[in-house]
Motif scaffolding. Structure first.
Motif, PDB file in Angstrom:
ATOM      1  N   GLN A 151      25.019  60.032  15.118  1.00 26.87           N
ATOM      2  CA  GLN A 151      24.432  60.324  16.431  1.00 26.87           C
ATOM      3  C   GLN A 151      23.216  59.440  16.701  1.00 26.87           C
ATOM      4  O   GLN A 151      23.018  58.974  17.822  1.00 26.87           O
ATOM      5  CB  GLN A 151      24.042  61.801  16.505  1.00 26.87           C
ATOM      6  CG  GLN A 151      25.240  62.736  16.504  1.00 26.87           C
ATOM      7  CD  GLN A 151      25.044  63.930  17.413  1.00 26.87           C
ATOM      8  OE1 GLN A 151      24.263  63.888  18.360  1.00 26.87           O
ATOM      9  NE2 GLN A 151      25.749  64.997  17.123  1.00 26.87           N
ATOM     10  N   GLU A 171      22.853  58.536  20.618  1.00 25.61           N
ATOM     11  CA  GLU A 171      22.995  59.850  21.226  1.00 25.61           C
ATOM     12  C   GLU A 171      21.752  60.707  21.003  1.00 25.61           C
ATOM     13  O   GLU A 171      21.434  61.589  21.810  1.00 25.61           O
ATOM     14  CB  GLU A 171      24.225  60.562  20.673  1.00 25.61           C
ATOM     15  CG  GLU A 171      25.544  59.890  21.024  1.00 25.61           C
ATOM     16  CD  GLU A 171      26.736  60.572  20.374  1.00 25.61           C
ATOM     17  OE1 GLU A 171      26.599  61.750  19.980  1.00 25.61           O
ATOM     18  OE2 GLU A 171      27.786  59.923  20.247  1.00 25.61           O
ATOM     19  N   ILE A 182      23.144  69.697  16.755  1.00 27.75           N
ATOM     20  CA  ILE A 182      23.722  68.804  15.747  1.00 27.75           C
ATOM     21  C   ILE A 182      24.094  69.638  14.524  1.00 27.75           C
ATOM     22  O   ILE A 182      23.288  70.423  14.014  1.00 27.75           O
ATOM     23  CB  ILE A 182      22.727  67.695  15.373  1.00 27.75           C
ATOM     24  CG1 ILE A 182      22.408  66.845  16.605  1.00 27.75           C
ATOM     25  CG2 ILE A 182      23.274  66.818  14.247  1.00 27.75           C
ATOM     26  CD1 ILE A 182      21.253  65.887  16.401  1.00 27.75           C
TER      27      ILE A 182
END
Length: 303
Positions: A205, A210, A232
């Motif tokens: 990520q 992200e 997450i």
């Protein structure tokens, strides 16, 4: 790495600030692998815009720090000097006005001894987001000593080693270094499969953009940033608040579920049991907007 040119910078320190107290915190584990401390000086390799520099920091009287850039992959330009100074200020949270915290803490029965014992201590940061997230994941449900062991294994297996003046320094692996790995690649670290999965997932990520520091800082509130992190896999409220505290520098971040905090409160109060979460909320009511500093100072009684 080129060490033919050195440059000294002087950075004024704020009040209150104690380099000795901050150095004492950095000395808490003999298993630390990302910096070296000798004769009152701390040295480490840092990465700035993909350029590596070796820096050494020491006290220069009571009012400034001396920062020596000892070598690196980029010329010691005015831009690099400015970026190194910015890194040091962030690492030691030197742009934080602490007097309001001290005024509150001196009147708080849990904190008054802490601010007296550790006067001038700052919340030592972890400026790199992936390193902060990784440290939070590695430290879940294990002792601090074993967390340092896992970090060393990760760094020495997947990090980068650089040298200057025959001294060796390690850099924490980047998110990109870990994002392409498999659980089997991490098996030699001897941590749980779940932690391996969490680490790789977070790395992906971050490597793909992200999750970034800017996105967290622009989330609009601490709660919104916390929600971004806990979305997450492998990051719960404790890890999220740890990252917000150590990397994003949010002074109201509060890892209320932290076992070390519970033990520190038990130590300070002389209680024969750990406090409940509701008791902690009551005790922490005066700490509003300073929960991160209150937690960090209480940790110092034990770590």
């Amino acid at each position: 790495m080129d060490a033919s040119t050195e440059m000294n910078l002087m950075i004024d320190v704020p009040e209150p600030f104690s380099f000795a107290q901050n150095l004492a915190y950095l000395l808490r584990s003999p298993n630390e692998c990302l910096y070296q401390i000798r004769d009152g000086r701390v040295s480490r390799a840092i990465t700035i815009k993909e350029h590596i520099s070796i820096i050494e920091i020491s006290a220069h009287g009571d009012s400034s720090l001396k920062v020596t850039i000892k070598g690196g992959t980029a010329p010691i330009s005015p831009w690099l000097q400015s970026e190194v100074a910015k890194y040091v200020r962030e690492w030691f949270d030197m742009d934080r006005e602490l007097l309001p915290f001290y005024e509150m803490a001196r009147e708080d029965r849990l904190l008054t001894q802490a601010v007296s014992s550790f006067y001038g201590l700052r919340v030592i940061g972890i400026p790199d987001l992936f390193e902060a997230v990784s440290w939070g994941i590695l430290g879940q449900q294990i002792s601090l000593g074993y967390a340092y062991t896992l970090k060393r294994r990760l760094v020495e297996r997947f990090g980068k080693q650089v040298s200057v003046d025959r001294e060796q320094y390690w850099l924490f692996p980047s998110a990109a270094d870990i994002a392409g790995l498999t659980v089997e690649d991490l098996s030699g670290l001897r941590m749980t499969v779940k932690k391996c999965e969490y680490l790789i997932g977070a790395a992906r990520q971050i490597a793909e953009g992200e999750l970034t520091k800017d996105k967290l800082l622009n989330a609009g509130s601490l709660k919104a940033a916390e929600q971004m992190l806990v979305s997450i896999r492998g990051i719960g409220p404790w890890t999220a608040n740890y990252v917000l505290m150590r990397c994003l520098r949010m002074p109201s971040a509060f890892p209320i579920d932290d076992v070390g905090l519970h033990n520190a409160i038990k130590h300070v109060t002389g209680s024969d049991r750990k406090p409940t979460k509701q008791e902690i909320r009551t005790l922490a009511a005066p700490w509003t907007n300073w929960e991160a500093y209150a937690t960090f100072y209480l940790w110092r009684f034990l770590y």
